[in-house]
Design a protein around this motif. Structure first.
Motif, PDB file in Angstrom:
ATOM      1  N   GLU A   1       0.822  -1.219   0.000  1.00 19.08           N
ATOM      2  CA  GLU A   1       0.000   0.000   0.000  1.00 19.08           C
ATOM      3  C   GLU A   1       0.853   1.264   0.000  1.00 19.08           C
ATOM      4  OE1 GLU A   1      -2.546  -0.312   3.356  1.00 19.08           O
ATOM      5  OE2 GLU A   1      -3.790  -1.913   2.493  1.00 19.08           O
ATOM      6  N   ARG A   2       2.064   1.165   0.535  1.00 21.02           N
ATOM      7  CA  ARG A   2       2.937   2.333   0.592  1.00 21.02           C
ATOM      8  C   ARG A   2       3.995   2.308  -0.515  1.00 21.02           C
ATOM      9  NH1 ARG A   2       0.910   1.262   5.416  1.00 21.02           N
ATOM     10  NH2 ARG A   2       0.512   2.949   6.921  1.00 21.02           N
ATOM     11  N   GLY A   3       3.830   1.402  -1.452  1.00 18.15           N
ATOM     12  CA  GLY A   3       4.735   1.340  -2.588  1.00 18.15           C
ATOM     13  C   GLY A   3       6.105   0.790  -2.260  1.00 18.15           C
ATOM     14  N   ILE A   4       6.193   0.020  -1.171  1.00 15.44           N
ATOM     15  CA  ILE A   4       7.477  -0.561  -0.773  1.00 15.44           C
ATOM     16  C   ILE A   4       7.540  -2.005  -1.267  1.00 15.44           C
ATOM     17  CG2 ILE A   4       8.994  -1.130   1.160  1.00 15.44           C
ATOM     18  CD1 ILE A   4       7.567   1.034   2.781  1.00 15.44           C
ATOM     19  N   GLU A   5       8.528  -2.323  -2.061  1.00 15.09           N
ATOM     20  CA  GLU A   5       8.682  -3.667  -2.594  1.00 15.09           C
ATOM     21  C   GLU A   5       9.749  -4.411  -1.799  1.00 15.09           C
ATOM     22  OE1 GLU A   5       9.497  -3.607  -6.724  1.00 15.09           O
ATOM     23  OE2 GLU A   5       7.626  -2.575  -7.268  1.00 15.09           O
ATOM     24  N   ILE A   6       9.595  -5.725  -1.740  1.00 13.50           N
ATOM     25  CA  ILE A   6      10.594  -6.547  -1.061  1.00 13.50           C
ATOM     26  C   ILE A   6      11.239  -7.461  -2.091  1.00 13.50           C
ATOM     27  CG2 ILE A   6       9.280  -6.461   1.087  1.00 13.50           C
ATOM     28  CD1 ILE A   6       8.469  -9.367   0.586  1.00 13.50           C
ATOM     29  N   PRO A   7      12.488  -7.882  -1.868  1.00 18.73           N
ATOM     30  CA  PRO A   7      13.153  -8.792  -2.805  1.00 18.73           C
ATOM     31  C   PRO A   7      12.349 -10.073  -2.986  1.00 18.73           C
ATOM     32  CG  PRO A   7      14.713  -7.891  -1.228  1.00 18.73           C
ATOM     33  CD  PRO A   7      13.356  -7.502  -0.742  1.00 18.73           C
ATOM     34  N   ARG A   8      12.371 -10.630  -4.165  1.00 20.13           N
ATOM     35  CA  ARG A   8      11.601 -11.838  -4.490  1.00 20.13           C
ATOM     36  C   ARG A   8      12.524 -13.008  -4.787  1.00 20.13           C
ATOM     37  NH1 ARG A   8       6.446 -11.669  -3.188  1.00 20.13           N
ATOM     38  NH2 ARG A   8       5.906 -13.031  -4.934  1.00 20.13           N
ATOM     39  N   ASP A   9      13.710 -13.028  -4.137  1.00 18.90           N
ATOM     40  CA  ASP A   9      14.673 -14.094  -4.413  1.00 18.90           C
ATOM     41  C   ASP A   9      14.225 -15.433  -3.851  1.00 18.90           C
ATOM     42  OD1 ASP A   9      16.171 -12.053  -5.506  1.00 18.90           O
ATOM     43  OD2 ASP A   9      17.393 -11.784  -3.705  1.00 18.90           O
ATOM     44  N   HIS A  10      13.445 -15.399  -2.797  1.00 17.45           N
ATOM     45  CA  HIS A  10      13.045 -16.645  -2.127  1.00 17.45           C
ATOM     46  C   HIS A  10      11.574 -16.573  -1.743  1.00 17.45           C
ATOM     47  CE1 HIS A  10      17.277 -17.803  -1.684  1.00 17.45           C
ATOM     48  NE2 HIS A  10      17.519 -16.577  -1.205  1.00 17.45           N
ATOM     49  N   GLY A  11      10.989 -17.767  -1.541  1.00 20.86           N
ATOM     50  CA  GLY A  11       9.682 -17.825  -0.934  1.00 20.86           C
ATOM     51  C   GLY A  11       9.837 -17.602   0.567  1.00 20.86           C
ATOM     52  N   TYR A  12       8.785 -17.841   1.312  1.00 17.98           N
ATOM     53  CA  TYR A  12       8.855 -17.584   2.754  1.00 17.98           C
ATOM     54  C   TYR A  12       8.638 -18.868   3.526  1.00 17.98           C
ATOM     55  CZ  TYR A  12       7.955 -15.604   7.371  1.00 17.98           C
ATOM     56  OH  TYR A  12       8.006 -15.295   8.714  1.00 17.98           O
ATOM     57  N   THR A  13       9.642 -19.249   4.272  1.00 18.32           N
ATOM     58  CA  THR A  13       9.542 -20.352   5.218  1.00 18.32           C
ATOM     59  C   THR A  13       9.918 -19.792   6.583  1.00 18.32           C
ATOM     60  OG1 THR A  13      10.199 -21.977   3.535  1.00 18.32           O
ATOM     61  CG2 THR A  13      10.365 -22.648   5.850  1.00 18.32           C
ATOM     62  N   ALA A  14       8.970 -19.728   7.480  1.00 16.57           N
ATOM     63  CA  ALA A  14       9.224 -19.125   8.786  1.00 16.57           C
ATOM     64  C   ALA A  14      10.297 -19.921   9.526  1.00 16.57           C
ATOM     65  CB  ALA A  14       7.948 -19.089   9.604  1.00 16.57           C
ATOM     66  N   HIS A  15      11.326 -19.232   9.974  1.00 16.68           N
ATOM     67  CA  HIS A  15      12.432 -19.918  10.646  1.00 16.68           C
ATOM     68  C   HIS A  15      13.218 -18.935  11.508  1.00 16.68           C
ATOM     69  CE1 HIS A  15      14.360 -18.108   7.122  1.00 16.68           C
ATOM     70  NE2 HIS A  15      15.469 -18.085   7.853  1.00 16.68           N
ATOM     71  N   LEU A  16      14.049 -19.508  12.350  1.00 16.19           N
ATOM     72  CA  LEU A  16      14.966 -18.748  13.186  1.00 16.19           C
ATOM     73  C   LEU A  16      16.356 -19.316  12.929  1.00 16.19           C
ATOM     74  CD1 LEU A  16      14.441 -17.706  16.877  1.00 16.19           C
ATOM     75  CD2 LEU A  16      16.611 -18.696  16.171  1.00 16.19           C
TER      76      LEU A  16
END
Length: 485
Positions: free
Chosen positions: A106-121
């Motif tokens: 909504e604020r026009g901020i893009e994030i890198p699309r190199d990877h999908g998202y797997t929640a981890h620590l």
């Protein structure tokens, strides 16, 4: 193995509690303070507007704290180095990730699309051929209470809090202020509970009104118990002041001389501890029951009768205060009400009988304490003067049987005063409400759970010494208009 340098990066993350991070850290792995769960990585910090970025994170933090489950280990491969990670499972985290992407978009901020998202620590980085330092991670729950905005080397933690929480807290405080009651531990606990309920029921249009009412209710209870404590402290001192002059050192010395004579100390060849204790109690009772013939005993009797009258009056006022709260009617003038109720007790002859009954308990309690001191002193080989000193200490101590009995007597009187008012108003059923403090026992809880009770069938209050449970019922407030400000 050295970890990659992300000090120039920008991300939204969750950091575990420090004590858990200490447990999870592995030797040679990421530092304890760097362990985190990434919600969204935005790339280079120089390319992200820090002010806009923090604004997004602050908005995202308007949600309740949530719990995730660490669900074992995984080893990510395919890069220059492998990464040993703790897997994270949580539907709340999935919701946060989705809301984060929406807010950034909504604020026009893009994030890198190199990877999908797997929640981890992430725990540590490894060479591809390197053996992992862990082969198993037990499942455990982790609560996150803040959302972090990391912009280069700057990190700002925003506490997770539902937007309704601050509004609900103000609503509860407004209700409490209306009551005029003190801020007690019980009120504080009730406030947190009310805030939690308000956050869960935020869509209910009446939830803030209910929160205000709860604040006023808890304030009323706090004021009620504060007034009871003040009355009991006042009358405990008055009765103590009337009691102590009755304890004459010469009379105590004479009682101890009689006790020593009975025991035949000089001729005794061996201790008979059962006999010592029996004789000690007998002498103590004889001395204390002789106080009824002492000139100051009448003042003690009058003072205890006044305390019982005050207890009954306070109980009647409490009953009206509870009824007013149930009817959402404010304006009870507690002091006017108390004085009016107290004057009505002036000619109640039954209060003298009550006073005599509690005086008997006071004398019995004091005799038991004195008898134990004398017997213990005799067994310990105390001298005559040492026995006298010990006896005087126990009979004039601030925490002697007098204070205990006064508390019990006034609490009983308050409960009887409330019950008498309900009966006079034609009430047929009453509730029992616990004080919500550390003195609540299983019997108190059972009595409250059994509500409503038909008058006459209810447990007689108090259920135990120092009990603060109360009777509660609805009454017509029109009969008490003079008590309302």
């Amino acid at each position: 193995m050295a970890s990659p340098d992300y000090s120039d990066g920008c991300m939204i993350a969750l950091y575990p509690p420090p004590e858990l991070a200490e447990e999870l850290a592995v030797e040679g792995g990421l530092p304890v303070e760097d362990l985190h769960v990434t919600v969204a990585y935005l790339g280079n910090a120089d390319e992200a507007d820090a002010e806009l970025f923090n604004e997004v994170v602050q908005e995202l933090a308007e949600r309740k704290p949530f719990t995730v489950k660490l669900a074992g280990l995984a080893r990510f491969t395919g890069g220059d180095k492998d990464v040993l990670v703790a897997l994270v499972d949580s539907p709340d985290l999935e919701d946060l990730r989705r809301d984060t992407l929406d807010a950034l978009y909504e604020r026009g901020i893009e994030i890198p699309r190199d990877h999908g998202y797997t929640a981890h620590l992430s725990l540590t980085y490894l060479e591809p051929e390197e053996t992992a330092p862990l082969d198993r991670l037990p499942a455990r729950d982790v609560e996150f209470t803040a959302l972090a905005a990391v912009h280069g080397l700057d990190r700002t933690d925003y506490p997770l809090a539902h937007p309704m929480e601050s509004v609900a807290r103000e609503a509860f405080a407004a209700g409490w202020a209306m009551s005029g009651g003190p801020m007690t531990e019980r009120v504080q606990v009730a406030c947190e509970t009310a805030v939690q309920i308000a956050a869960e029921e935020a869509d209910d249009p009446d939830i803030l009104r209910a929160t205000i009412d709860l604040g006023r209710l808890e304030g009323m209870w706090a004021l009620l118990f504060q007034r009871r404590e003040e009355q009991q402290a006042k009358h405990t001192k008055l009765i103590g002041d009337a009691w102590k002059p009755l304890i004459d050192r010469a009379a105590v010395a004479a009682a101890i001389d009689e006790f020593r004579l009975r025991m035949g100390v000089a001729e005794a060849r061996g201790p008979d501890w059962a006999r010592i204790r029996a004789e000690a109690l007998a002498v103590a009772k004889k001395m204390l029951y002789a106080l009824v013939d002492v000139a100051g005993f009448g003042k003690l009797r009058q003072t205890l009768r006044d305390a019982i009258a005050a207890g009954r009056a306070e109980g009647a006022v409490n009953a009206v205060a509870i009824a007013a709260e149930r009817a959402a009617q404010v304006g009870l003038d507690w002091n006017i009400a108390f004085q009016d109720a107290y004057r009505s007790m002036e000619r109640l002859d039954e209060l003298w009988a009550d006073a005599d009954g509690w005086l008997g308990r006071t004398l019995d309690g004091a005799a038991g304490d004195l008898g134990s001191v004398l017997a213990d002193g005799m067994e310990a080989g105390l001298t005559r003067d040492e026995l006298i000193d010990a006896a005087m200490d126990i009979l004039t101590a601030d925490d002697a049987a007098v204070a205990f009995t006064v508390d019990w007597a006034m609490t009983t009187a308050a409960d009887e005063g409330a019950l008498a008012l309900y009966r006079s108003e034609g009430v047929l059923q009453i509730d029992i409400i616990t004080a919500g403090d550390g003195r609540v026992c299983s019997a108190c809880i059972d009595a409250e759970s059994g509500s409503p009770w038909h008058i006459g069938d209810q447990p007689r209050m108090p259920l135990h010494p120092l009990c603060r449970c109360c009777y509660a019922a609805d009454v017509s407030l029109s009969h008490f208009a003079a008590w309302m400000a």
